[in-house]
Design a protein around this motif. Structure first.
Motif, PDB file in Angstrom:
ATOM      1  N   SER C  57       0.827  -1.202   0.000  1.00  0.00           N
ATOM      2  CA  SER C  57       0.000   0.000   0.000  1.00  0.00           C
ATOM      3  C   SER C  57       0.861   1.251   0.000  1.00  0.00           C
ATOM      4  O   SER C  57       0.375   2.343   0.250  1.00  0.00           O
ATOM      5  N   SER C  58       2.149   1.098  -0.314  1.00  0.00           N
ATOM      6  CA  SER C  58       3.079   2.221  -0.144  1.00  0.00           C
ATOM      7  C   SER C  58       2.698   3.437  -0.975  1.00  0.00           C
ATOM      8  O   SER C  58       2.696   4.554  -0.472  1.00  0.00           O
ATOM      9  N   ILE C  59       2.343   3.213  -2.239  1.00  0.00           N
ATOM     10  CA  ILE C  59       2.005   4.362  -3.091  1.00  0.00           C
ATOM     11  C   ILE C  59       0.780   5.083  -2.552  1.00  0.00           C
ATOM     12  O   ILE C  59       0.745   6.308  -2.463  1.00  0.00           O
ATOM     13  N   ALA C  60      -0.208   4.289  -2.171  1.00  0.00           N
ATOM     14  CA  ALA C  60      -1.443   4.895  -1.658  1.00  0.00           C
ATOM     15  C   ALA C  60      -1.164   5.687  -0.390  1.00  0.00           C
ATOM     16  O   ALA C  60      -1.679   6.778  -0.195  1.00  0.00           O
ATOM     17  N   ARG C  61      -0.352   5.123   0.490  1.00  0.00           N
ATOM     18  CA  ARG C  61      -0.092   5.821   1.744  1.00  0.00           C
ATOM     19  C   ARG C  61       0.582   7.148   1.502  1.00  0.00           C
ATOM     20  O   ARG C  61       0.252   8.163   2.126  1.00  0.00           O
ATOM     21  N   HIS C  62       1.542   7.167   0.580  1.00  0.00           N
ATOM     22  CA  HIS C  62       2.214   8.433   0.319  1.00  0.00           C
ATOM     23  C   HIS C  62       1.291   9.432  -0.334  1.00  0.00           C
ATOM     24  O   HIS C  62       1.376  10.624  -0.088  1.00  0.00           O
ATOM     25  N   LYS C  63       0.408   8.922  -1.169  1.00  0.00           N
ATOM     26  CA  LYS C  63      -0.472   9.846  -1.878  1.00  0.00           C
ATOM     27  C   LYS C  63      -1.504  10.467  -0.945  1.00  0.00           C
ATOM     28  O   LYS C  63      -1.788  11.651  -1.032  1.00  0.00           O
ATOM     29  N   PHE C  64      -2.097   9.662  -0.063  1.00  0.00           N
ATOM     30  CA  PHE C  64      -3.213  10.178   0.730  1.00  0.00           C
ATOM     31  C   PHE C  64      -2.814  10.657   2.111  1.00  0.00           C
ATOM     32  O   PHE C  64      -3.471  11.496   2.705  1.00  0.00           O
ATOM     33  N   GLY C  65      -1.760  10.074   2.647  1.00  0.00           N
ATOM     34  CA  GLY C  65      -1.325  10.495   3.967  1.00  0.00           C
ATOM     35  C   GLY C  65      -2.396  10.277   5.006  1.00  0.00           C
ATOM     36  O   GLY C  65      -3.180   9.336   4.919  1.00  0.00           O
ATOM     37  N   LEU C  66      -2.440  11.160   6.005  1.00  0.00           N
ATOM     38  CA  LEU C  66      -3.391  10.988   7.091  1.00  0.00           C
ATOM     39  C   LEU C  66      -4.807  11.351   6.679  1.00  0.00           C
ATOM     40  O   LEU C  66      -5.767  10.989   7.360  1.00  0.00           O
ATOM     41  N   ASN C  67      -4.918  12.055   5.548  1.00  0.00           N
ATOM     42  CA  ASN C  67      -6.260  12.395   5.077  1.00  0.00           C
ATOM     43  C   ASN C  67      -7.102  11.170   4.808  1.00  0.00           C
ATOM     44  O   ASN C  67      -8.325  11.231   4.819  1.00  0.00           O
ATOM     45  N   PHE C  68      -6.427  10.060   4.564  1.00  0.00           N
ATOM     46  CA  PHE C  68      -7.137   8.816   4.285  1.00  0.00           C
ATOM     47  C   PHE C  68      -8.166   8.498   5.359  1.00  0.00           C
ATOM     48  O   PHE C  68      -9.225   7.966   5.090  1.00  0.00           O
ATOM     49  N   PHE C  69      -7.833   8.858   6.601  1.00  0.00           N
ATOM     50  CA  PHE C  69      -8.725   8.498   7.705  1.00  0.00           C
ATOM     51  C   PHE C  69      -9.974   9.348   7.765  1.00  0.00           C
ATOM     52  O   PHE C  69     -10.955   8.963   8.384  1.00  0.00           O
ATOM     53  N   VAL C  70      -9.917  10.546   7.171  1.00  0.00           N
ATOM     54  CA  VAL C  70     -11.070  11.424   7.353  1.00  0.00           C
ATOM     55  C   VAL C  70     -11.811  11.724   6.053  1.00  0.00           C
ATOM     56  O   VAL C  70     -12.847  12.377   6.069  1.00  0.00           O
ATOM     57  N   THR C  71     -11.299  11.225   4.932  1.00  0.00           N
ATOM     58  CA  THR C  71     -11.986  11.480   3.672  1.00  0.00           C
ATOM     59  C   THR C  71     -13.168  10.551   3.531  1.00  0.00           C
ATOM     60  O   THR C  71     -13.095   9.367   3.846  1.00  0.00           O
ATOM     61  N   ARG C  72     -14.288  11.106   3.004  1.00  0.00           N
ATOM     62  CA  ARG C  72     -15.481  10.270   2.875  1.00  0.00           C
ATOM     63  C   ARG C  72     -15.652   9.725   1.462  1.00  0.00           C
ATOM     64  O   ARG C  72     -16.499   8.899   1.226  1.00  0.00           O
ATOM     65  N   VAL C  73     -14.867  10.272   0.515  1.00  0.00           N
ATOM     66  CA  VAL C  73     -15.096   9.913  -0.873  1.00  0.00           C
ATOM     67  C   VAL C  73     -14.396   8.611  -1.217  1.00  0.00           C
ATOM     68  O   VAL C  73     -13.278   8.363  -0.776  1.00  0.00           O
ATOM     69  N   TRP C  74     -15.070   7.780  -2.020  1.00  0.00           N
ATOM     70  CA  TRP C  74     -14.427   6.564  -2.510  1.00  0.00           C
ATOM     71  C   TRP C  74     -14.717   6.488  -4.000  1.00  0.00           C
ATOM     72  O   TRP C  74     -15.759   6.008  -4.412  1.00  0.00           O
ATOM     73  N   ASP C  75     -13.805   6.999  -4.805  1.00  0.00           N
ATOM     74  CA  ASP C  75     -14.043   7.102  -6.244  1.00  0.00           C
ATOM     75  C   ASP C  75     -12.921   6.447  -7.026  1.00  0.00           C
ATOM     76  O   ASP C  75     -11.877   7.042  -7.209  1.00  0.00           O
ATOM     77  N   PRO C  76     -13.138   5.216  -7.490  1.00  0.00           N
ATOM     78  CA  PRO C  76     -12.067   4.515  -8.201  1.00  0.00           C
ATOM     79  C   PRO C  76     -11.690   5.171  -9.528  1.00  0.00           C
ATOM     80  O   PRO C  76     -10.567   5.015  -9.988  1.00  0.00           O
ATOM     81  N   ILE C  77     -12.637   5.898 -10.130  1.00  0.00           N
ATOM     82  CA  ILE C  77     -12.333   6.501 -11.433  1.00  0.00           C
ATOM     83  C   ILE C  77     -11.508   7.757 -11.252  1.00  0.00           C
ATOM     84  O   ILE C  77     -10.480   7.952 -11.890  1.00  0.00           O
ATOM     85  N   ALA C  78     -11.941   8.613 -10.327  1.00  0.00           N
ATOM     86  CA  ALA C  78     -11.185   9.847 -10.086  1.00  0.00           C
ATOM     87  C   ALA C  78      -9.982   9.584  -9.210  1.00  0.00           C
ATOM     88  O   ALA C  78      -9.200  10.477  -8.922  1.00  0.00           O
ATOM     89  N   GLU C  79      -9.857   8.337  -8.744  1.00  0.00           N
ATOM     90  CA  GLU C  79      -8.736   7.925  -7.892  1.00  0.00           C
ATOM     91  C   GLU C  79      -8.627   8.722  -6.606  1.00  0.00           C
ATOM     92  O   GLU C  79      -7.543   9.111  -6.186  1.00  0.00           O
ATOM     93  N   GLU C  80      -9.801   8.955  -6.006  1.00  0.00           N
ATOM     94  CA  GLU C  80      -9.825   9.585  -4.688  1.00  0.00           C
ATOM     95  C   GLU C  80     -10.347   8.565  -3.709  1.00  0.00           C
ATOM     96  O   GLU C  80     -11.459   8.061  -3.869  1.00  0.00           O
ATOM     97  N   PHE C  81      -9.572   8.277  -2.692  1.00  0.00           N
ATOM     98  CA  PHE C  81     -10.010   7.232  -1.778  1.00  0.00           C
ATOM     99  C   PHE C  81      -9.966   7.692  -0.334  1.00  0.00           C
ATOM    100  O   PHE C  81      -8.994   8.297   0.105  1.00  0.00           O
ATOM    101  N   GLY C  82     -10.993   7.413   0.414  1.00  0.00           N
ATOM    102  CA  GLY C  82     -11.013   7.766   1.832  1.00  0.00           C
ATOM    103  C   GLY C  82     -11.621   6.646   2.647  1.00  0.00           C
ATOM    104  O   GLY C  82     -12.527   5.950   2.196  1.00  0.00           O
ATOM    105  N   ALA C  83     -11.120   6.473   3.862  1.00  0.00           N
ATOM    106  CA  ALA C  83     -11.500   5.305   4.652  1.00  0.00           C
ATOM    107  C   ALA C  83     -12.629   5.547   5.634  1.00  0.00           C
ATOM    108  O   ALA C  83     -13.163   4.600   6.202  1.00  0.00           O
ATOM    109  N   LEU C  84     -13.003   6.798   5.845  1.00  0.00           N
ATOM    110  CA  LEU C  84     -13.925   7.088   6.947  1.00  0.00           C
ATOM    111  C   LEU C  84     -15.227   6.291   6.942  1.00  0.00           C
ATOM    112  O   LEU C  84     -15.581   5.689   7.961  1.00  0.00           O
ATOM    113  N   PRO C  85     -15.972   6.233   5.815  1.00  0.00           N
ATOM    114  CA  PRO C  85     -17.241   5.490   5.867  1.00  0.00           C
ATOM    115  C   PRO C  85     -17.049   4.028   6.249  1.00  0.00           C
ATOM    116  O   PRO C  85     -17.885   3.432   6.908  1.00  0.00           O
TER     117      PRO C  85
END
Lengths: 342, 282, 329
Positions: C57-85
């Motif tokens: 998951s190294s690339i993803a971790r560097h790309k999203f950082g800590l924002n991953f925990f609080v982002t609500r969006v999960w969009d595989p096409i726009a490549e925006e991923f968030g884990a909150l929901p």
């Protein structure tokens, strides 16, 4: 303890015994949509050629592509063509490419459950896009009611159901919506997994069928055969030529025929929203992914032989299982391409 | 009798009845599930089911013989891998280790237990399939065995701890070495609980689909030996249940029933064979 | 009930002068080493798993950082991923399932261990163990065919009518959602609680009970105030098992939770869990970042499990009574 060890050894031995035949085992993985016809084909081919056993598992188009690229299976299968990025990944890894071979055709239908409405509804592309975008929220919205004069639609909220798992069905449906709605293209776009603006997610075609069946005032999209076999209502869709068509095998074949003459050499083509009065707009090919270079001669010959059989004799099994046949032009072109497998 | 006593007696009777209700609820859920499976799948269980290979939809006479044998193979191998690790590890925690080592191992086991089965499958794929470029029963057994370890380990430790000190001390006072004490006295005393845990672990992995999809894969034909893709009941159930065909649905329910029966038989068998008192080591 | 590593005095040189090799001749030392290796392998495997997840998951971790925990969006096409929901859904369903399963499970275990006659207890236990063997796919299907309609038609409307003023029970009654997933999970984890708790309760020495009764307590009081606390460690252990199962369950949850990445306080709302989204999207994920984001979610679940386990252990330590059974965590 001794008794235990003895028992263990016996059972292990049983497990290790080679049972009968020494058939050549070829493994393939991929799309779920064509699983019924593929299982029929592999079975029939095995009956005619008992020394060849082709084992296909429907783990999903993406998994099929991944496993083919990893080299853990001999061939893959996918409802959506591989992207350029994926093709490059494959050839980088293996030193040679992977080829697409269309095998059958299928259709995706909009299925719904509205209490007291038993007639088949007509859907325009704008209506479908609007519903799945969450812009059209009630069943009696003019965009839906317009083409359905004479049907009394309730003023109830629409419950949208989509696929939760990545799938070729979603790919086809979103590909279609992207073509007919710029809004959809910009907001959601096409793919096996997308960011759905609204709706519940059902797992698999079965899951969507189940949810639609149980939830009043719902709408979803499924492969034709799921709607047909489960007795749920599905609607007609307006095609590129303005005709409202309910999905059937003829409509799907017509959609392919329009594209058949100009099909690209690598067979990666989308046939949604195809031109033609009788063409059903949400249709698709499904492909087998065969490596261009197969080092094992026995496997190579077996696969080539199977492919030849599948796109010619094998097609006679299609219609019973609700798949459409390949157009003649496509078959001719494929036969030539099979020759290029080394 | 004074009012306070009457109240306490009332509470006692009430709460004990409630526990009875809990037990009834739990058991009735099971019977409901069993009943449902029998009702919907019972008709599909016939001789063919146990002896024939799967056939394409629309054809009659197919069965799941290879899946039944495959599941048995996978479960046996998985136990051979997972149970010794859990059992011996549990012995270490209970009998030999200091509390900090035990804490770490227990924590690790609990973490492992919480990993989704699909992640275990992906992990096993990277370790046991990718390097060899093919699927196998070994890989499937590895994935399932991993899932058996935490339950076995935690429970072995728990039940060994429950054996009174006096038993250990008595044995050692008689001159037995520590190991001898453990195998001849302590483990047999905790035998029941440990057996329960192992069977529970087995039951749990018997029904798992996701880890097998990427390791044992699946096979429409018989698999020879342990190094080929192998069919299994949970994967067959999964494939059939999500298909559009009524016939395959019935077979899926039938397969669920057969799987439960398989576990039941193993349960009975294991308890019977391994319960002949005495020591584990002869 | 801590054990001591009593070594057996042996004939031969005095303790301090024994070398490693000669200690090896003592069977106990070998036993200790071998069992240690097995125990250590568990830690090793877990570490290996974490490392694999970390690496993939190294690339993803560097790309999203800590924002991953609080982002609500999960969009595989726009490549925006968030884990909150997904974090939210995993926690909510696990909590709901434990709230249902723990009281029911412990209650049933008490009944089976203390009240039921031996034969009845054994037979019933046999059947309850079978519940653990039901494939998760079948739980999912039964959830879809039986639980979801029940919830949509009877239970959820009733809840809305009586408790609808609470934010917990607002919104349309779809049938699928957090509550339904929690209920299905509860059924799945109950066998672990009952099975292990019952065995632990049965292993509590008789004299504990008898002492309490001799002092004049009622049956219930001796059970609840003496036997159960004595077995606290084991019961907590069974709850850990149940929690782990609830956090990691994939198939059954994805069929009844509605699979919508939503954060909504209402239990009637559809939602999503980490395990479910991994199961749904992993096999079809085509872009590398998508795959990596899913693996990162697996890592997040690991973290969640780590924290929850830690909290539970803390709870156990803080409520420890003197003289009760298992003092270890």
């Amino acid at each position: 303890m001794k008794r235990l060890t003895g028992l263990l050894l016996v059972v292990l031995a049983l497990g290790g015994i080679a049972l009968a035949q020494n058939a050549l085992l070829i493994n393939g993985a991929g799309a779920t949509f064509p699983n019924p016809i593929y299982s029929k084909w592999f079975d029939e081919y095995h009956k005619a050629n008992p020394s060849i056993a082709i084992n296909y598992q429907s783990v999903g188009s993406g998994a099929g592509i991944k496993q083919a690229t990893d080299g853990t299976v001999d061939f893959g299968a996918s409802d959506g063509p591989m992207s350029d990025e994926q093709l490059k990944a494959y050839s980088d890894k293996h030193g040679s490419g992977i080829l697409h071979f269309p095998t059958v055709l299928g259709a995706v239908v909009p299925t719904y459950n509205i209490p007291n409405v038993s007639t088949s509804l007509n859907f325009t592309p704008e209506a479908l896009a609007g519903i799945f975008l969450g812009r059209i929220t009630k069943w009696n919205d003019p965009a839906i009611a317009g083409p359905n004069k004479g049907v009394s639609l309730p003023a109830e909220d629409i419950v949208v159901v989509h696929r939760s798992d990545g799938s070729g069905t979603t790919y086809v449906f979103t590909d279609y919506l992207s073509k007919v709605s710029d809004d959809w293209k910009n907001k959601v776009s096409k793919g096996t997994s997308v960011n759905w603006p609204v709706g519940l997610g059902g797992k698999g075609n079965e899951g969507v069928t189940g949810l639609v069946k149980q939830t009043p005032n719902s709408i979803g999209y499924v492969e034709l055969i799921y709607a047909a076999n489960n007795g749920i209502a599905y609607g007609a869709v307006k095609n590129a030529d303005g005709v409202f068509l309910k999905a059937d095998l003829e409509g799907v074949s017509e959609a392919a025929a329009g594209v058949a003459k100009n099909i690209p050499d690598d067979f990666r083509v989308s046939i949604t929203n195809a031109p033609g009065k009788k063409a059903y707009p949400i249709s698709t090919f499904t492909w087998l992914l065969i490596p261009a270079k197969i080092s094992d001669a026995a496997k190579r010959d077996a696969l080539k032989g199977f492919l030849k059989w599948a796109i010619t004799d094998g097609q006679k099994f299609n219609e019973d299982l609700e798949y459409a046949k390949l157009p003649k032009e496509v078959v001719a072109k494929e036969l030539k391409a099979i020759g290029s497998i080394q | 009798m004074n009012p306070r006593l009457r109240w306490r007696k009332f509470v006692s009777n009430f709460m004990l009845t409630m526990t009875g209700v809990c037990a009834v609820v739990a058991v009735s859920v099971l019977f409901f599930i069993l009943g449902y499976l029998v009702y919907h799948g019972g008709a599909s269980i016939n001789w063919n089911f146990f002896t024939k290979l799967p056939v394409p939809v629309g054809e009659l006479g197919g069965g799941m013989a290879n899946a039944i044998v495959g599941s048995a193979k996978l479960l046996l191998l998985a136990s051979l891998f997972g149970v010794p690790i859990g059992f011996l590890g549990g012995i270490y925690l209970a009998e030999f280790s200091g509390s900090s080592v035990a804490f770490v191992v227990r924590y690790a086991a609990d973490l492992l237990n919480g990993v989704p089965s699909i992640v275990i499958g992906i992990f096993a794929y990277a370790l046991t399939v990718l390097p060899f470029k093919h699927f196998s029963a070994f890989a499937g057994a590895f994935a399932l065995g991993l899932m058996m370890i935490p339950i076995t380990l935690r429970s072995t430790e728990e039940f060994l701890h429950g054996v009174p000190r006096a038993l250990r001390e008595g044995s050692m006072a008689l001159g037995a070495s520590k190991w001898r004490t453990i195998m001849s006295v302590v483990v047999p005393a905790a035998y029941r609980g440990i057996m329960t845990a192992i069977l529970l672990a087995l039951a749990r992995v018997a029904g798992e689909t996701a880890p097998l999809l990427f390791t044992a894969f699946g096979n429409r034909y018989w698999s020879h030996g342990l190094n080929e893709p192998t069919a299994s009941l949970p994967v067959m159930i999964f494939n059939y249940a999500i298909s559009p065909y009524e016939d395959w649905h019935r077979q899926a329910w039938a397969a669920g029933l057969v799987l439960l029966a398989l576990i039941l038989i193993v349960n009975i068998f294991a308890r019977a064979i391994l319960s002949r008192g005495g020591t584990i080591l002869r | 009930m801590a054990t001591s590593t009593t070594t057996v005095p042996s004939a031969g040189p005095a303790e301090g002068s024994r070398s490693f090799i000669s200690r090896l001749r003592n069977g106990d030392e070998i036993a200790r080493i071998i069992t240690f290796l097995f125990a250590a392998s568990v830690v090793l495997i877990t570490l290996l798993l974490v490392l694999q997840l970390w690496h993939d998951s190294s690339i993803a971790r560097h790309k999203f950082g800590l924002n991953f925990f609080v982002t609500r969006v999960w969009d595989p096409i726009a490549e925006e991923f968030g884990a909150l929901p997904f974090i939210y859904g995993t926690l909510v369903t696990a909590v709901v399932s434990l709230l249902i399963a723990v009281p029911l499970g412990i209650g049933a275990a008490i009944f089976l261990a203390e009240l039921a006659p031996q034969k009845v207890s054994d037979t019933l236990q046999f059947f309850i163990d079978l519940l653990a063997a039901v494939p998760s796919v079948i739980y999912g299907l039964l959830g879809v065919f039986i639980v979801v309609p029940l919830m949509r038609v009877y239970v959820e409307p009733a809840l809305k009518q009586s408790l609808g003023f609470l934010p917990l029970f607002k919104g349309p009654a779809y049938g699928v959602g957090f509550l339904t997933a929690g209920i299905v999970l509860a059924i799945m984890v109950i066998p672990y609680i009952i099975s292990v708790s019952r065995e632990v309760l049965l292993s509590v020495p008789r004299d504990q009970r008898e002492a309490a009764l001799a002092l004049g307590s009622t049956r219930w009081e001796s059970t609840w105030k003496v036997v159960v606390p004595f077995a606290r460690g084991g019961i907590m252990g069974s709850i850990f098992l149940a929690l782990a199962r609830a956090l990691g369950e994939t198939m059954a949850v994805t069929m009844v939770i509605g699979n919508s990445p939503i954060v909504n306080p209402s239990l009637l709302s559809p939602g999503y869990s980490i395990a479910a989204v991994i199961a749904n999207e992993f096999t079809e994920a085509t872009s590398q970042i998508h795959l990596q984001a899913l693996v990162e979610l697996g890592l997040v679940l690991f973290l969640l499990t780590f924290i929850l386990n830690g909290l539970a252990r803390l709870l156990l330590v803080l409520t420890a009574q003197k003289g009760s059974g298992m003092g270890h965590v």
